[in-house]
Design a protein around this motif. Sequence first.
Motif, PDB file in Angstrom:
ATOM      1  N   ARG A  98       0.850  -1.173   0.000  1.00  0.00           N
ATOM      2  CA  ARG A  98       0.000   0.000   0.000  1.00  0.00           C
ATOM      3  C   ARG A  98       0.897   1.238   0.000  1.00  0.00           C
ATOM      4  N   LEU A  99       0.587   2.191  -0.893  1.00  0.00           N
ATOM      5  CA  LEU A  99       1.374   3.413  -0.993  1.00  0.00           C
ATOM      6  C   LEU A  99       0.864   4.472  -0.021  1.00  0.00           C
ATOM      7  N   ARG A 100       1.567   5.586   0.073  1.00  0.00           N
ATOM      8  CA  ARG A 100       1.271   6.602   1.086  1.00  0.00           C
ATOM      9  C   ARG A 100      -0.025   7.347   0.820  1.00  0.00           C
ATOM     10  N   SER A 101      -0.513   7.315  -0.394  1.00  0.00           N
ATOM     11  CA  SER A 101      -1.809   7.930  -0.685  1.00  0.00           C
ATOM     12  C   SER A 101      -2.437   7.210  -1.865  1.00  0.00           C
ATOM     13  N   LYS A 102      -3.722   7.503  -2.121  1.00  0.00           N
ATOM     14  CA  LYS A 102      -4.421   6.865  -3.226  1.00  0.00           C
ATOM     15  C   LYS A 102      -4.075   7.479  -4.569  1.00  0.00           C
ATOM     16  N   LEU A 103      -3.297   8.547  -4.562  1.00  0.00           N
ATOM     17  CA  LEU A 103      -2.812   9.142  -5.801  1.00  0.00           C
ATOM     18  C   LEU A 103      -1.318   9.392  -5.660  1.00  0.00           C
ATOM     19  N   CYS A 104      -0.521   8.599  -6.353  1.00  0.00           N
ATOM     20  CA  CYS A 104       0.925   8.773  -6.363  1.00  0.00           C
ATOM     21  C   CYS A 104       1.415   8.750  -7.800  1.00  0.00           C
ATOM     22  N   VAL A 105       2.362   9.612  -8.112  1.00  0.00           N
ATOM     23  CA  VAL A 105       3.019   9.583  -9.418  1.00  0.00           C
ATOM     24  C   VAL A 105       4.306   8.789  -9.252  1.00  0.00           C
ATOM     25  N   ILE A 106       4.392   7.633  -9.906  1.00  0.00           N
ATOM     26  CA  ILE A 106       5.517   6.717  -9.750  1.00  0.00           C
ATOM     27  C   ILE A 106       6.322   6.678 -11.039  1.00  0.00           C
TER      28      ILE A 106
END
Length: 286
Positions: A98-106
């Motif tokens: 799980r990433l730090r938010s529901k919207l991440c630019v990777i």
Amino acid sequence: MESCWDLIHWLGQDPATSVLFCLDDPADLVRFAAVSHSWEQFAKSDCIDEPIGASSTDNPDEGIENTLEPRDRVRTGPSYWSSKGEKDPGVPETLTYRLRSKLCVIDEIRVQPFEAFFQHGYPIYSAKTVQFRMGYSKLSQETRIDTMHNAANSQKSADDNYVWTYTSPQYQMDQENVLQSFKLPRPVICIGGILQIELLGRVQKQEMAGAYYFCVCHVQVIGHTLSPVFDADTTGNPVLKYFPDARPCAASRSALVEEAGESMWCSFVRRIMQLVLRCLCRRWFR
């Protein structure tokens, strides 16, 4: 030579943050990243929040949570995740985070295979290739918590819990005990905050067990979180939410600018988010 002439080293962290705040065009981000490696890394961070689960785990001491530890040894013992052994080297495995938010630019994912320094010959349990998926969970928050702590889930049922909106190409992995970098063809917005790493092709056989294993000691997901100014509701069709007055939480600060003033940091983060989204909108709608 880079460190002698690098602007971040020369100015210091606070003035460098002020310079970034003056960026006024999305193209400036590209020019900024091309100056040097340290400038490129300055606005990036590890986006992993917590592990969700692995498709298999050999024993409880070799869990996926060990992949968040940057060292392959903690105190006197090793730190790594290990799959269960398989006679067939073609059986894949997955690690889900799980990433730090529901919207991440990777734009980059790093994976370090584990070298078993306690076994004869120091074998490295790498994969032949690796692939990445991004998406969102179909489960409610309560069910996600239960699933995360349920190590008995089968791989099929675990895959059924997610919708994958992006699947990367396959990347060749080296049989080396180093943090290997895999840059995506272009930055990807992870809508939903779930990232999965798929390991393909077992290379190393453990002679004592007579089976092939994957072992990973460290994982990083490099990019930018767009929270809390932007969020996504993924309970049905994904919906973008915008909160222009939201303030970034302290945990989202880069360690490089921890001493910068609160108002400067909030303005800086908001400006970076606006520039990133402007870049993406130009790409989508041109």
